[in-house]
Write an enzyme that holds these catalytic residues in place. Structure first.
Site, PDB file in Angstrom:
ATOM      1  N   ASP A 231     -12.604  -3.166   0.663  1.00  0.00           N
ATOM      2  CA  ASP A 231     -11.922  -2.233  -0.230  1.00  0.00           C
ATOM      3  C   ASP A 231     -11.630  -0.918   0.500  1.00  0.00           C
ATOM      4  OD1 ASP A 231     -11.248  -1.476  -3.058  1.00  0.00           O
ATOM      5  OD2 ASP A 231     -12.754   0.051  -2.678  1.00  0.00           O
ATOM      6  N   GLU A 291      -7.897  -4.490   2.476  1.00  0.00           N
ATOM      7  CA  GLU A 291      -6.978  -3.819   1.553  1.00  0.00           C
ATOM      8  C   GLU A 291      -6.275  -2.745   2.378  1.00  0.00           C
ATOM      9  OE1 GLU A 291      -8.247  -0.872  -1.174  1.00  0.00           O
ATOM     10  OE2 GLU A 291      -6.591  -1.223  -2.531  1.00  0.00           O
TER      11      GLU A 291
END
Ligand code: NOJ
Ligand code: CA
Length: 567
Positions: A231, A291
């Site tokens: 993330d 990401e």
């Protein structure tokens, strides 16, 4: 209208041949397939919204396990589960209060192990979400960090004196709408948070933070996890001098002057830590997905690492922001394909408006959904699907501010409605709550769930779901689609995107009409080594062509044609 070319017998044969681990031969092949992630179809599961096994209105791990047969039948090889760790759920799991446990809302460790084992039986790998940049403000590390300036964990987060009363250390902004610094009255310092104040940034310059976070990955690898989606990787490091970001013209969606985030995003240290994290992943043959929000392809390229030693699969999220256009996609895909790494294509996720709503014109939405499937599932690279894409789920945005669950939507209403709309429950059948729960669903399903659901579309040979299944089966059965080079064709055509996937073992032609008008592109493949190309149709929607000598393909609005090329 879609005409299916495959007979059921052929489809079944392919399914049997290419179901991972279906037979001894495939087991051996997969075991030796160190690049399994290049051939896999990944599928993102938002656990709150996928399937609710105990009818409390929130999805859970047992719910996911109960749907593994569906995922296997769809052709999914790996599921990425967004955070299912203990969390106060301010950012629906992206605020982790314990990295090595399961949130009771989602189940127990036993449920998790059961899910991993059942997935493995079906040849499906499990990928978890690693929230690397920040923890929850309720994590024991932060509670200790906050407790005093001399606490053991003080330096695990980023604390600084302000420039004076009510003057934070610099001008940085949280991407979620507030200043990026929060004052703590007890210790009279500010802490830094790129996201919500409840998500304080970890200080990755502290070696103890790196060690404990790397150990978190080992913990899950040893528990059978095949990799991580990382993330917000680009926010891991900040300028140690905390220099102000330069301002840009204009305002953001929260009405604040825009900034060029040169001092709190994409610092070079990000790449160094990814190289070290990759070494740990390599010990376990695990895969790292990123990401990776990037400005351009050269920034994306950097995430592979100079020697392919950073991320296996940095997601091309730029694709989700481009205009829906054959010409634009051709240029973009050509650049990503040429960047030297293995591309990772994504058309939606839990932070992005669903493609059915983004691209739909209100008339041809289902055809457009099939077109997008025919596009990103046939490119050279790994596709990461988002749950519900395969049934044409639409965004179901909150209608009133008081219904909004995502805090960004509360803060930014009505310009920013938050991300609830793309996170609504998976639509399994035409019953209440789309069959997701018998309880009170945490988010409502749209009216279209009555038609756009798994049960209805499974029975319909013309459905979006059937089309997805067929494209995925072709991806697995056609060597050209697995390994073939991406060769763009008819490069001046503004409406139709055409390309070959060319390999020694077979060549596939993909023709996609990105316009509402009928099109009939002509093909001459002599330059591509086919003196007199012949075509054999494999799959089509709103398109037609005769098998035999390849001349042209007829496409209706948003038509898709996929065929096998031979001499
Ligand atoms: C990206 C995640 O996808 C998003 O949902 C989350 O809010 C932020 N990172 C912060 O963790
Ligand atoms: Ca950070």
């Amino acid at each position: 209208m879609k005409i299916r070319i495959h007979g059921w017998a052929m489809a079944l044969l392919f399914a049997a041949c290419w179901t991972p681990f279906a037979g001894a031969q495939m087991k051996a092949k997969d075991a030796g397939d160190q690049k399994w992630w290049q051939h896999a179809v990944f599928y993102e599961v938002y656990p709150r919204s996928f399937a609710d096994s105990n009818d409390d209105g929130i999805g859970d791990l047992n719910g996911i396990t109960s749907k593994l047969d569906y995922l296997k039948d769809l052709g999914v090889d790996a599921i990425w589960i967004t955070p299912c760790f203990p969390s106060p759920q301010v950012d629906f799991g992206y605020d982790v209060s314990n990295y090595t446990d399961i949130d009771p809302m989602y189940g127990t460790f036993a449920d998790f192990d059961h899910l991993v084992n059942e997935a493995k039986k079906r040849g499906i790998r499990v990928i978890l979400d690693f929230v690397v940049n920040h923890s929850s403000d309720q994590h024991a590390w932060f509670l200790d960090s906050k407790s005093s300036k001399t606490s053991a964990h003080r330096d695990w987060y980023i604390w600084r004196d302000g420039k004076g009363p009510d003057h934070p250390p610099n001008n940085w902004l949280s991407t979620f709408g507030s200043p990026a610094w929060k004052f703590d009255a007890a210790t009279k310092q500010y802490y830094y948070h790129y996201f919500y104040p409840e998500q304080p940034d970890l200080n990755w310059r502290n070696p103890d933070v790196e060690k404990v976070m790397f150990d978190v990955t080992r913990f899950w690898y040893q528990r059978g996890v095949a990799g991580f989606r990382l993330d917000a990787v680009d926010t891991l490091y900040e300028d140690p001098e905390l220099r102000d970001n330069p301002l840009l013209p204009g305002v953001d969606k929260f009405g604040r002057p825009k900034q060029n985030q040169i001092y709190n995003r994409k610092l070079p240290e990000v790449h160094q830590v990814l190289q070290r994290l990759r070494k740990v992943a390599d010990e376990y043959r695990a895969v790292l997905i990123g990401e990776t929000w990037t400005r351009d392809v050269s920034q994306l390229q950097e995430y592979y690492g100079k020697n392919g030693n950073e991320l296996h699969l940095p997601m091309d999220l730029m694709l989700t922001e481009l205009p829906f256009s054959a010409a634009v996609y051709r240029e973009h895909v050509g650049a990503v394909d040429a960047a030297g790494g293995w591309p990772t294509y994504v058309i939606s996720n839990h932070d992005i408006r669903r493609p059915y709503s983004r691209y739909g014109d209100g008339v041809h939405n289902d055809d457009i959904a099939k077109l997008m499937a025919g596009f990103y599932l046939t490119l050279r690279g790994t596709p990461v699907m988002y749950y519900g894409e395969e049934i044409g789920m639409e965004n179901n945005d909150p209608k009133r501010k008081e219904d909004v669950k995502d805090p960004i939507g509360v803060l930014g209403w009505p310009i920013e409605k938050g991300r609830d709309g793309e996170r609504t429950p998976m639509q399994w059948n035409s019953g209440p709550n789309g069959g997701f729960t018998k309880g009170k669903s945490w988010l409502p399903v749209p009216e279209s769930a009555k038609r756009h659901n798994v049960a209805t579309q499974s029975k319909d040979p013309q459905s979006i779901l059937t089309f997805y299944k067929e494209v995925i089966r072709l991806r697995k059965s056609e060597p050209g689609l697995r390994e073939g080079a991406y060769v763009p064709l008819n490069e001046t055509d503004a409406d139709v995107l055409s390309y070959l996937r060319k390999s020694e073992e077979g060549t596939i032609l993909v023709v996609l009409n990105f316009s509402a008008s009928p099109q009939e592109p002509h093909f001459d493949l002599r330059k591509q080594g086919f003196a007199s190309a012949k075509i054999r149709g494999l799959l089509r929607n709103a398109a037609s062509a005769h098998d035999g000598a390849l001349k042209s393909i007829k496409l209706d609005a948003y038509g898709v044609y996929i065929g096998h090329i031979s001499q």
